[in-house]
Design a protein around this motif. Sequence first.
Motif, mmCIF file in Angstrom:
data_model
loop_
_atom_site.group_PDB
_atom_site.id
_atom_site.type_symbol
_atom_site.label_atom_id
_atom_site.label_comp_id
_atom_site.label_asym_id
_atom_site.label_seq_id
_atom_site.Cartn_x
_atom_site.Cartn_y
_atom_site.Cartn_z
ATOM 1 N N ILE A 49 -2.568 6.605 -21.590
ATOM 2 C CA ILE A 49 -0.450 6.287 -21.073
ATOM 3 C C ILE A 49 -0.748 6.985 -19.633
ATOM 4 C CG2 ILE A 49 1.089 7.105 -21.809
ATOM 5 C CD1 ILE A 49 -0.113 5.238 -24.161
ATOM 6 N N LEU A 50 0.468 5.812 -18.946
ATOM 7 C CA LEU A 50 1.107 6.237 -17.605
ATOM 8 C C LEU A 50 2.240 7.367 -18.019
ATOM 9 C CD1 LEU A 50 0.988 5.586 -14.897
ATOM 10 C CD2 LEU A 50 2.246 3.852 -15.096
ATOM 11 N N ASN B 170 11.214 6.962 -8.956
ATOM 12 C CA ASN B 170 11.320 6.752 -7.484
ATOM 13 C C ASN B 170 9.432 6.676 -7.003
ATOM 14 O OD1 ASN B 170 14.250 6.593 -7.790
ATOM 15 N ND2 ASN B 170 13.691 8.638 -6.652
ATOM 16 N N ARG B 171 8.767 6.345 -7.867
ATOM 17 C CA ARG B 171 7.303 5.954 -7.391
ATOM 18 C C ARG B 171 6.987 4.391 -7.941
ATOM 19 N NH1 ARG B 171 1.959 9.270 -8.805
ATOM 20 N NH2 ARG B 171 0.165 7.439 -7.610
ATOM 21 N N MET B 172 5.999 3.971 -6.667
ATOM 22 C CA MET B 172 4.957 2.704 -7.204
ATOM 23 C C MET B 172 4.302 2.683 -7.621
ATOM 24 S SD MET B 172 6.760 -1.335 -5.840
ATOM 25 C CE MET B 172 5.440 -1.712 -4.819
ATOM 26 N N TYR B 173 4.074 2.298 -8.707
ATOM 27 C CA TYR B 173 2.666 1.977 -9.531
ATOM 28 C C TYR B 173 2.072 0.931 -8.833
ATOM 29 C CZ TYR B 173 3.552 6.545 -11.714
ATOM 30 O OH TYR B 173 4.377 7.899 -12.006
ATOM 31 N N HIS C 35 3.493 -4.423 -10.524
ATOM 32 C CA HIS C 35 3.575 -3.690 -10.868
ATOM 33 C C HIS C 35 4.797 -2.690 -11.546
ATOM 34 C CE1 HIS C 35 2.322 -5.454 -6.510
ATOM 35 N NE2 HIS C 35 1.675 -3.727 -6.397
ATOM 36 N N VAL C 36 4.894 -1.357 -11.367
ATOM 37 C CA VAL C 36 6.089 -0.547 -12.221
ATOM 38 C C VAL C 36 6.116 0.242 -11.566
ATOM 39 C CG1 VAL C 36 6.166 0.570 -14.276
ATOM 40 C CG2 VAL C 36 4.320 -1.520 -14.890
ATOM 41 N N VAL D 167 -4.705 1.975 -12.456
ATOM 42 C CA VAL D 167 -3.732 2.368 -12.105
ATOM 43 C C VAL D 167 -3.677 2.998 -10.598
ATOM 44 C CG1 VAL D 167 -1.557 4.360 -12.150
ATOM 45 C CG2 VAL D 167 -2.188 2.927 -14.060
ATOM 46 N N ASP D 168 -2.857 2.130 -9.181
ATOM 47 C CA ASP D 168 -2.837 2.835 -7.984
ATOM 48 C C ASP D 168 -4.686 3.276 -7.309
ATOM 49 O OD1 ASP D 168 -0.314 2.204 -7.306
ATOM 50 O OD2 ASP D 168 -0.048 4.721 -7.458
#
Length: 569
Positions: free
Chosen positions: A314-315, A320-323, A342-343, A255-256
């Motif tokens: 688990i994320l 408002n954040r893009m992963y 992307h999520v 993730v990122d």
Amino acid sequence: MRRLTLLLLSQLFTLQASGQREVSFQPPLKIPMYLSGNFGEIRSDHFHSGIDIKTRGTTGQHVSSIENGYVSRIKIQTNGYGKSIYVAHPNGYTSVYGHLDRYRPDIAAYVKNVQYQRRSHGVDIYLKPEQFPLKKGAFLAYSGNSGSSSGPHLHFEIRTTGNQHPTNVLEYGFDIEDLVAPRFLSLYLYPEGRGSSVNGSAEKLTLKIVSENGIYAIQEEIITASGTLGFGVEVFDYLNGASNRCGVYTFELFVDDELTYSHRMDEFSFSETRYINAHIDYAERIRSGTKVHRLSRLPNDRLRIYGKLVKDGILEVEENRMYSIRVVATDVAGNRSELKFHVTGKKENISIDSTHPDFVKSMKYDKPNRFKDGDVTVEIPANALYQDLEFRYQRLPRSIGTLSDVFQLHTPETPVHLSYTLSIKTDSVEPSLRGKLLLITYDHENEVSSAGGEYLDGAVVASLRSFGKFAISLDTIAPEIIPLNGSSGKDLSGKKTLRFTIRDDLSGIEKYEGYIDNSWALFEFDPKNDLLTYTFDSERITVNTSHELELYVSDAKGNVNLFHTIFSW
Ligand SMILES: [Zn+2]
């Protein structure tokens, strides 16, 4: 002991460095190795513990020992590996060869003697090093299709001798060509817990994966989510020269660019293999047969395959954040595939899912749980579940052939790790029939099968490992015995075998015993073909004379059928 530890440590080190173990085994077959299955593949209630080597669609390929050693165990069972042989090697590994057709003559004669001594087709024999010492390459057996095998092949395993852990056979440098990278098929997104959502829904989202210039991606441009999110992938590996879907070696979730989940299939124990039902999306497997690896860990999943786990994979999605999410899958040969998507965190007003109409009890997975409704009791031991459960229950009317109402216990889509107990009280059954009582269960097409169970203090009690629909029934019908070549008075001279079809309707065949001229005779049962076979044996019966056969076949409820005939051979 210290030497062993050092040895294990050094093996571990080599493995970490290269994905290969530093031992040199020779192949178990003389034909090139093409695989129809590999180590760690998802199977029913277990990970595949070896590789399946294709044998050109035939039985009878020579199977030989991959290294010096000795035959340490011989196991014959009607299901499972069928006829198998285990060879212990001086380097601390044991090789296992399964679904064999027959053993080499001296081993076959030894096994047959044990079977006659124990009067049993199924045997599990542990042997001493001096009984069958072996040189590397020594002939062991002929490949076959015995046990739970759906086509001729050799099941081949390498275990650590000390704790009998199966290890990844592809880590030993066998000449198996693999230039094909894993292929991603679909992505699963799971809103975890109440109030979580993905693309505006609390239901899991399934997306098709496409390949673009060697990078896997999803067609949909945007995924939005809120709350907590789990990921899953359907992905298979392929090897050269075969179209079979095989298992993947390692998984990593980033993730990122931060690694938040990883697992690696290089070793496990047989006592933990059933945790596969926690690892996969079990509901998806039951519903559609699809094999999905979760890239997160459920609370009561004790598999040792996991490496890095941040918040169990688990994320927690921030608004408002893009992963940037990246999933990397590799095989043992080092081929590698990557999925990118992307999520975006987005506040979504979904209606909090209301309680299921059949909900009756909240169950904690790490505590014993008990549910009672009149004449029905369900007792689930601690750690039988993989996570907390909102247990559902329904009493349905009697159907044809049941001696009780039908009880819906939760859903078959929720896995159960340890056996739990279901007890249903029964009213008016004659004492003489009590031994014939059992529980039945229904599959999704309402086909009935036995769920086992025994009469105990006015109830039928069964130990179960899945949820579903259950009711009390009776089995008073003995198995069928149909002679295939040995009807009465027949001259079977020159024939090699005597064969029967045997079948049982509900509780299933439990015992088969044949007597020729009043002496126990070895009858071999192959359940997948309903086939019972006696191979004529001139060392045990007299040639060119008339013989009397008595064959008893009984089911799990003690219903016995007897077949009697006179034949000459
Ligand atoms: Zn296999």
